[in-house]
Design a protein around this motif. Structure first.
Motif, short mmCIF file in Angstrom:
data_model
loop_
_atom_site.label_atom_id
_atom_site.label_comp_id
_atom_site.label_asym_id
_atom_site.label_seq_id
_atom_site.Cartn_x
_atom_site.Cartn_y
_atom_site.Cartn_z
N GLU A 140 -37.26 -12.30 25.91
CA GLU A 140 -37.48 -11.96 24.81
C GLU A 140 -37.87 -12.77 23.77
OE1 GLU A 140 -33.90 -10.43 21.49
OE2 GLU A 140 -34.04 -9.54 23.73
N ARG A 161 -41.86 -13.19 24.01
CA ARG A 161 -42.59 -12.14 23.48
C ARG A 161 -42.53 -12.02 21.93
NH1 ARG A 161 -41.26 -6.89 26.50
NH2 ARG A 161 -43.33 -6.24 25.79
N ALA A 162 -41.47 -12.30 21.48
CA ALA A 162 -41.08 -12.05 19.93
C ALA A 162 -41.83 -13.47 19.09
CB ALA A 162 -39.62 -12.48 19.71
#
Length: 226
Positions: free
Chosen positions: A162, A165-166
Protein backbone atom coordinates in the motif's frame (compact mmCIF):
# COMPACT_ATOMS: atom_id res chain seq x y z
CA UNK A 1 11.55 2.38 -22.20
CA UNK A 2 14.13 -0.42 -21.86
CA UNK A 3 14.41 -2.15 -18.49
CA UNK A 4 17.49 -0.93 -16.61
CA UNK A 5 16.96 -2.05 -13.04
CA UNK A 6 14.78 -2.43 -9.99
CA UNK A 7 14.61 -1.53 -6.31
CA UNK A 8 14.36 -4.36 -3.78
CA UNK A 9 12.64 -3.69 -0.48
CA UNK A 10 11.33 -5.94 2.27
CA UNK A 11 8.57 -6.28 4.80
CA UNK A 12 11.18 -5.91 7.55
CA UNK A 13 14.88 -6.29 8.21
CA UNK A 14 16.32 -9.79 7.93
CA UNK A 15 13.73 -11.08 5.47
CA UNK A 16 16.14 -12.01 2.66
CA UNK A 17 16.52 -8.87 0.56
CA UNK A 18 20.18 -9.60 -0.16
CA UNK A 19 19.46 -13.20 -1.11
CA UNK A 20 16.67 -12.16 -3.48
CA UNK A 21 18.73 -9.29 -4.90
CA UNK A 22 21.55 -11.71 -5.68
CA UNK A 23 19.08 -14.15 -7.24
CA UNK A 24 17.73 -11.31 -9.39
CA UNK A 25 21.26 -10.48 -10.54
CA UNK A 26 21.98 -14.08 -11.49
CA UNK A 27 18.67 -14.37 -13.34
CA UNK A 28 19.02 -11.05 -15.14
CA UNK A 29 22.60 -11.87 -16.17
CA UNK A 30 21.21 -14.55 -18.48
CA UNK A 31 19.61 -11.81 -20.58
CA UNK A 32 21.78 -8.75 -19.87
CA UNK A 33 25.55 -8.75 -20.21
CA UNK A 34 26.36 -6.16 -17.55
CA UNK A 35 24.44 -6.39 -14.28
CA UNK A 36 25.50 -4.87 -10.98
CA UNK A 37 24.09 -4.77 -7.47
CA UNK A 38 23.97 -1.63 -5.36
CA UNK A 39 23.63 -1.31 -1.60
CA UNK A 40 23.26 2.46 -1.16
CA UNK A 41 23.56 2.31 2.63
CA UNK A 42 25.10 -0.61 4.51
CA UNK A 43 25.11 -0.53 8.31
CA UNK A 44 27.17 -3.15 10.12
CA UNK A 45 30.64 -3.93 8.76
CA UNK A 46 33.00 -6.90 9.06
CA UNK A 47 36.69 -7.12 8.22
CA UNK A 48 37.49 -9.11 5.10
CA UNK A 49 41.01 -9.18 3.62
CA UNK A 50 41.94 -6.04 5.52
CA UNK A 51 38.86 -4.14 4.35
CA UNK A 52 35.80 -3.16 6.39
CA UNK A 53 32.76 -4.07 4.34
CA UNK A 54 29.18 -5.29 4.77
CA UNK A 55 28.34 -8.94 4.09
CA UNK A 56 25.38 -7.76 1.99
CA UNK A 57 27.72 -5.79 -0.27
CA UNK A 58 30.03 -8.78 -0.73
CA UNK A 59 27.08 -10.97 -1.73
CA UNK A 60 25.88 -8.45 -4.31
CA UNK A 61 29.38 -8.06 -5.74
CA UNK A 62 29.70 -11.82 -6.08
CA UNK A 63 26.45 -11.93 -8.08
CA UNK A 64 27.33 -8.97 -10.33
CA UNK A 65 28.98 -9.39 -13.72
CA UNK A 66 30.93 -6.12 -13.65
CA UNK A 67 33.26 -4.74 -10.99
CA UNK A 68 32.72 -1.10 -10.07
CA UNK A 69 34.29 1.29 -7.56
CA UNK A 70 33.12 0.71 -3.99
CA UNK A 71 32.05 4.34 -3.75
CA UNK A 72 29.40 3.57 -6.36
CA UNK A 73 27.97 0.18 -5.37
CA UNK A 74 28.10 1.06 -1.64
CA UNK A 75 28.45 4.83 -1.28
CA UNK A 76 27.62 4.80 2.45
CA UNK A 77 29.21 2.13 4.67
CA UNK A 78 28.50 2.57 8.37
CA UNK A 79 30.21 0.55 11.14
CA UNK A 80 27.26 -0.07 13.46
CA UNK A 81 24.34 -2.38 12.64
CA UNK A 82 21.63 0.17 13.33
CA UNK A 83 18.92 1.99 11.39
CA UNK A 84 20.73 4.11 8.75
CA UNK A 85 20.04 7.50 10.33
CA UNK A 86 21.18 6.28 13.75
CA UNK A 87 24.29 4.55 12.40
CA UNK A 88 25.14 7.66 10.39
CA UNK A 89 24.71 9.93 13.40
CA UNK A 90 26.96 7.69 15.49
CA UNK A 91 29.59 7.77 12.73
CA UNK A 92 29.31 11.55 12.34
CA UNK A 93 28.25 11.05 8.75
CA UNK A 94 25.46 12.85 6.91
CA UNK A 95 23.49 10.77 4.39
CA UNK A 96 21.34 12.35 1.69
CA UNK A 97 19.21 11.01 -1.14
CA UNK A 98 21.06 13.30 -3.55
CA UNK A 99 24.43 11.60 -3.03
CA UNK A 100 22.89 8.15 -3.38
CA UNK A 101 21.09 9.13 -6.59
CA UNK A 102 24.37 10.46 -7.99
CA UNK A 103 26.09 7.11 -7.32
CA UNK A 104 23.19 5.26 -8.93
CA UNK A 105 23.39 7.47 -12.02
CA UNK A 106 27.09 6.68 -12.34
CA UNK A 107 26.38 2.96 -12.06
CA UNK A 108 23.85 3.18 -14.89
CA UNK A 109 26.69 4.35 -17.14
CA UNK A 110 28.70 1.23 -16.26
CA UNK A 111 26.00 -1.44 -16.41
CA UNK A 112 22.92 -2.41 -18.39
CA UNK A 113 20.93 -3.28 -15.25
CA UNK A 114 21.30 -2.04 -11.67
CA UNK A 115 19.60 -3.93 -8.83
CA UNK A 116 19.32 -1.65 -5.80
CA UNK A 117 18.83 -3.25 -2.40
CA UNK A 118 17.28 -1.09 0.29
CA UNK A 119 17.86 -1.38 4.03
CA UNK A 120 15.23 -2.65 6.44
CA UNK A 121 11.72 -1.90 5.20
CA UNK A 122 10.15 0.67 2.93
CA UNK A 123 10.01 3.73 5.17
CA UNK A 124 13.39 3.51 6.93
CA UNK A 125 14.82 6.99 7.70
CA UNK A 126 18.07 8.13 6.09
CA UNK A 127 18.19 11.44 7.93
CA UNK A 128 15.80 13.81 9.68
CA UNK A 129 13.84 14.50 6.48
CA UNK A 130 14.36 11.68 3.98
CA UNK A 131 13.70 7.95 3.92
CA UNK A 132 14.69 5.09 1.64
CA UNK A 133 11.30 5.51 -0.01
CA UNK A 134 12.48 8.93 -1.18
CA UNK A 135 15.51 7.26 -2.77
CA UNK A 136 13.32 4.71 -4.54
CA UNK A 137 11.08 7.50 -5.79
CA UNK A 138 14.06 9.49 -7.06
CA UNK A 139 15.40 6.45 -8.91
CA UNK A 140 11.94 5.62 -10.26
CA UNK A 141 12.66 1.94 -10.81
CA UNK A 142 10.05 -0.81 -10.44
CA UNK A 143 9.93 -2.29 -6.93
CA UNK A 144 10.29 -5.92 -5.83
CA UNK A 145 8.95 -6.69 -2.36
CA UNK A 146 10.53 -9.51 -0.35
CA UNK A 147 8.00 -10.98 2.06
CA UNK A 148 9.45 -12.84 5.02
CA UNK A 149 7.07 -15.74 5.63
CA UNK A 150 6.37 -15.87 9.36
CA UNK A 151 3.52 -14.97 11.66
CA UNK A 152 2.48 -11.37 10.94
CA UNK A 153 3.66 -11.33 7.34
CA UNK A 154 0.21 -10.67 5.87
CA UNK A 155 -0.17 -7.29 7.56
CA UNK A 156 3.44 -6.31 6.88
CA UNK A 157 3.20 -7.24 3.21
CA UNK A 158 -0.13 -5.54 2.55
CA UNK A 159 0.89 -2.33 4.31
CA UNK A 160 4.21 -2.26 2.47
CA UNK A 161 2.49 -2.72 -0.88
CA UNK A 162 0.00 0.00 0.00
CA UNK A 163 2.81 2.42 0.86
CA UNK A 164 4.74 1.65 -2.33
CA UNK A 165 1.70 2.35 -4.48
CA UNK A 166 0.76 5.44 -2.45
CA UNK A 167 4.22 6.84 -3.16
CA UNK A 168 3.53 6.49 -6.87
CA UNK A 169 5.85 3.59 -7.65
CA UNK A 170 5.14 0.39 -9.53
CA UNK A 171 5.18 -2.81 -7.48
CA UNK A 172 6.45 -5.19 -10.16
CA UNK A 173 6.30 -8.33 -8.06
CA UNK A 174 7.02 -10.01 -4.77
CA UNK A 175 9.06 -12.93 -3.54
CA UNK A 176 8.03 -15.17 -0.65
CA UNK A 177 10.97 -16.18 1.55
CA UNK A 178 10.31 -18.86 4.17
CA UNK A 179 11.86 -17.75 7.47
CA UNK A 180 10.09 -20.14 9.83
CA UNK A 181 10.46 -23.86 9.15
CA UNK A 182 7.43 -24.58 11.32
CA UNK A 183 5.18 -21.77 10.09
CA UNK A 184 1.55 -22.84 10.34
CA UNK A 185 -0.45 -22.61 7.10
CA UNK A 186 2.50 -21.38 5.06
CA UNK A 187 0.91 -22.27 1.72
CA UNK A 188 -2.40 -20.72 2.78
CA UNK A 189 -0.58 -17.49 3.69
CA UNK A 190 1.09 -17.44 0.28
CA UNK A 191 -2.26 -17.98 -1.42
CA UNK A 192 -3.78 -15.15 0.61
CA UNK A 193 -1.01 -12.83 -0.52
CA UNK A 194 -1.45 -13.93 -4.13
CA UNK A 195 -5.07 -12.80 -3.92
CA UNK A 196 -4.46 -9.56 -2.06
CA UNK A 197 -1.17 -8.18 -3.35
CA UNK A 198 -1.52 -6.14 -6.55
CA UNK A 199 1.50 -7.77 -8.19
CA UNK A 200 2.59 -11.24 -9.33
CA UNK A 201 4.48 -13.73 -7.20
CA UNK A 202 7.95 -13.95 -8.78
CA UNK A 203 9.18 -16.89 -6.73
CA UNK A 204 9.11 -18.78 -3.44
CA UNK A 205 12.21 -19.56 -1.41
CA UNK A 206 11.81 -22.68 0.77
CA UNK A 207 13.16 -22.79 4.31
CA UNK A 208 16.82 -23.74 4.55
CA UNK A 209 18.92 -24.17 7.70
CA UNK A 210 21.70 -22.14 6.06
CA UNK A 211 21.60 -19.34 3.51
CA UNK A 212 20.73 -21.02 0.19
CA UNK A 213 22.69 -20.50 -3.00
CA UNK A 214 21.15 -17.50 -4.77
CA UNK A 215 21.97 -19.12 -8.13
CA UNK A 216 19.54 -21.93 -7.35
CA UNK A 217 16.54 -19.70 -6.67
CA UNK A 218 14.05 -19.78 -9.52
CA UNK A 219 12.42 -16.45 -10.34
CA UNK A 220 9.74 -15.82 -12.94
CA UNK A 221 10.49 -12.28 -14.05
CA UNK A 222 8.25 -10.04 -16.20
CA UNK A 223 8.80 -10.39 -19.94
CA UNK A 224 9.60 -6.66 -20.14
CA UNK A 225 12.70 -7.29 -17.99
CA UNK A 226 14.28 -9.62 -20.51
Amino acid sequence: MAFDGCFVTGTDTGVGKTLVSAALLHTLARQHRRVVGMKPVAAGLVQRDGEWVAEDVLALRAASTVAVPAVLDNPVALPDALAPHLAAARAGRAVTVAELVAAHAALRDLADVVVVEGAGGWRVPLNERETLADLALAIGAPVVLVVGLRLGCLNHALLSAEAIRADGLHLAGWVANTLDADMACRDENIETLRRWLPAPLLGTVPWHPQTPDARQIVLDLPDTWR
